[in-house]
Design a protein around this motif. Structure first.
Motif, short mmCIF file in Angstrom:
data_model
loop_
_atom_site.label_atom_id
_atom_site.label_comp_id
_atom_site.label_asym_id
_atom_site.label_seq_id
_atom_site.Cartn_x
_atom_site.Cartn_y
_atom_site.Cartn_z
N HIS A 187 0.83 -1.20 0.00
CA HIS A 187 0.00 0.00 0.00
C HIS A 187 0.87 1.26 0.00
O HIS A 187 1.78 1.40 0.80
CB HIS A 187 -0.92 0.02 1.22
CG HIS A 187 -1.82 1.21 1.25
ND1 HIS A 187 -2.90 1.34 0.42
CD2 HIS A 187 -1.78 2.33 2.00
CE1 HIS A 187 -3.51 2.50 0.65
NE2 HIS A 187 -2.84 3.11 1.61
N GLY A 188 0.58 2.17 -0.93
CA GLY A 188 1.32 3.42 -1.00
C GLY A 188 2.58 3.35 -1.83
O GLY A 188 3.22 4.37 -2.08
N MET A 189 2.96 2.15 -2.29
CA MET A 189 4.11 2.02 -3.17
C MET A 189 3.72 2.40 -4.59
O MET A 189 2.54 2.49 -4.92
CB MET A 189 4.64 0.57 -3.15
CG MET A 189 5.48 0.25 -1.94
SD MET A 189 5.98 -1.49 -1.79
CE MET A 189 6.22 -2.01 -3.46
N ASN A 190 4.73 2.62 -5.44
CA ASN A 190 4.45 2.85 -6.85
C ASN A 190 3.65 1.68 -7.40
O ASN A 190 3.95 0.51 -7.11
CB ASN A 190 5.75 3.00 -7.64
CG ASN A 190 6.49 4.27 -7.29
OD1 ASN A 190 5.93 5.21 -6.74
ND2 ASN A 190 7.78 4.31 -7.60
N SER A 191 2.64 1.96 -8.21
CA SER A 191 1.81 0.90 -8.76
C SER A 191 2.52 0.13 -9.87
O SER A 191 2.12 -0.98 -10.21
CB SER A 191 0.48 1.46 -9.27
OG SER A 191 0.71 2.45 -10.27
N ARG A 192 3.57 0.73 -10.46
CA ARG A 192 4.42 0.05 -11.43
C ARG A 192 5.87 0.29 -11.05
O ARG A 192 6.25 1.40 -10.66
CB ARG A 192 4.17 0.58 -12.85
CG ARG A 192 2.78 0.28 -13.40
CD ARG A 192 2.62 0.81 -14.83
NE ARG A 192 3.48 0.08 -15.76
CZ ARG A 192 3.13 -1.05 -16.37
NH1 ARG A 192 1.95 -1.57 -16.14
NH2 ARG A 192 3.95 -1.64 -17.21
N PHE A 193 6.68 -0.76 -11.13
CA PHE A 193 8.09 -0.62 -10.78
C PHE A 193 8.89 -1.77 -11.39
O PHE A 193 8.34 -2.78 -11.84
CB PHE A 193 8.29 -0.57 -9.26
CG PHE A 193 7.82 -1.80 -8.53
CD1 PHE A 193 8.65 -2.91 -8.37
CD2 PHE A 193 6.55 -1.84 -7.97
CE1 PHE A 193 8.22 -4.03 -7.69
CE2 PHE A 193 6.11 -2.97 -7.29
CZ PHE A 193 6.95 -4.07 -7.15
N ASP A 194 10.21 -1.61 -11.40
CA ASP A 194 11.11 -2.64 -11.92
C ASP A 194 11.57 -3.57 -10.81
O ASP A 194 11.65 -3.17 -9.64
CB ASP A 194 12.34 -2.00 -12.57
CG ASP A 194 12.01 -1.22 -13.83
OD1 ASP A 194 10.99 -1.55 -14.47
OD2 ASP A 194 12.76 -0.29 -14.17
#
Length: 360
Positions: A187-194
């Motif tokens: 929750h609260g993290m980037n919804s897209r990431f590497d």
């Protein structure tokens, strides 16, 4: 870290934030909590060549994730393979004894990957010792964090799910999407990431969901990256490598090139996907040409251009890896018992420790 509500005149916004998944502690619960350092077990199953490097990677990941909480790191190992005298002495000098850790207790446990020599994980020498650790930890440790092969091993141990071989190695840097943004771990993290992957096998999202697991992060190219056990927290399954440093994949590529040079690998290795810039690839392609010419002509082999490529490699995954690890440790901090030999705070349900299903 959570927001604590005051003892009176509680803002209505707190309940709305709690409904959105933010960590909100009531004043009553906050004042009755016993705060102490967290004791984190670290089961290192890596081969000798990567033994201390992997140890440092996870130490960096934990140390970078939270600047407030205090952690005591308890490394230990099991019979994975025949160790060199140097690593045996290192373990004797610096590593803890598992039997003693069982008596003292742990708040959390991190399990690394390992080298495998067999098609089936359960045929590996480490299988029975690993099962012993997992069986104890599942009922005594607040949460188990599994990296790559460790995830496949625990999926087999706890759910009898067999990993499946991939047509080609999943290797490189891949874009991922958060599947359930309401879960406290994402929750609260980037919804897209590497995230980095490096594996020849996988367990699919469908297989995980069929077993009742919750898939939190997945990739169209690389498959599921992050999933949790059916209770939402007691086992964290990561098929990727949040602990990888900026040049971990470059080091792996170099290792594969050296295997080609020694004859242990028949083909020249491809580049890790989506990881190297065009400039880096050009440098390495020129090196490949000079290397193959030298091997053909029997002349001196050129030096691998690691020092030229390293400054050109960028890190697009560490912030998210730190953010996730911070959330994981934060939830451990809030749910573990002040008595290290007990798994959770007395009032918590082990089958729903985060209160995701009971509404608590």
């Amino acid at each position: 870290m959570p927001i604590i509500t005051p003892s009176s005149r509680v803002l209505p916004s707190y309940s709305k934030l709690a409904a959105e998944g933010f960590a909100i502690l009531t004043h009553e619960r906050a004042t009755t909590q016993d705060i102490r350092e967290l004791h984190i077990g670290f089961l290192n199953m890596m081969p000798d060549a990567a033994f201390t490097a992997t140890e440092r990677q996870f130490l960096r990941l934990i140390a970078s994730s939270n600047q407030i909480a205090q952690f005591i790191f308890h490394p230990f190992t099991i019979n994975v393979e025949k160790r060199s005298p140097e690593i045996q002495q290192y373990v004797a000098d610096y590593y803890d004894d598992f039997e003693q850790l069982k008596l003292e207790g742990l708040d959390a446990l991190v399990i690394t990957g390992a080298n495998v020599a067999n098609k089936n994980i359960q045929d590996e020498d480490f299988w029975e010792p690993l099962k012993e650790v997992v069986d104890w930890a599942y009922d005594n440790v607040t949460s188990i964090f599994c990296s790559c092969l460790a995830s496949h091993a625990l999926l087999k141990i706890k759910y009898d799910i067999d990993r499946q071989p991939l047509p080609e190695k999943c290797w490189g840097l891949f874009n991922h999407t958060v599947s359930d943004p309401t879960h406290p771990l994402v929750h609260g993290m980037n919804s897209r990431f590497d995230a980095c992957h490096s594996r020849h096998n996988e367990v699919s999202s469908d297989a995980m969901r069929k077993a009742g697991l919750k898939v939190l992060v997945e990739s169209e190219e690389a498959g599921p990256h992050l999933a949790v056990s059916e209770d939402g927290f007691r086992i964290i399954f990561l098929q990727g490598h949040p602990e990888y440093d900026t040049i971990s994949l470059l080091k792996e590529y170099k290792r594969e090139v050296m295997r080609y040079v020694s004859g242990d690998r028949g083909d020249y290795p491809p580049f890790p996907s989506n990881y190297l810039s065009l400039q880096s690839q050009a440098i390495l392609e020129e090196y490949q040409l000079r290397l193959t010419n030298a091997m053909t002509n029997g002349t001196e082999l050129p030096e691998f251009p690691e020092k030229h490529v390293t400054p050109l490699v960028h890190n697009s995954w560490q912030d998210t890896a730190n953010a996730f690890t911070n959330r994981w440790l934060g939830q451990v901090y809030q749910t573990t018992n002040v008595d290290r030999t007990k798994q959770f705070e007395d009032q918590l349900d082990p089958n729903d420790p985060l209160g995701l299903y009971s509404g608590k």
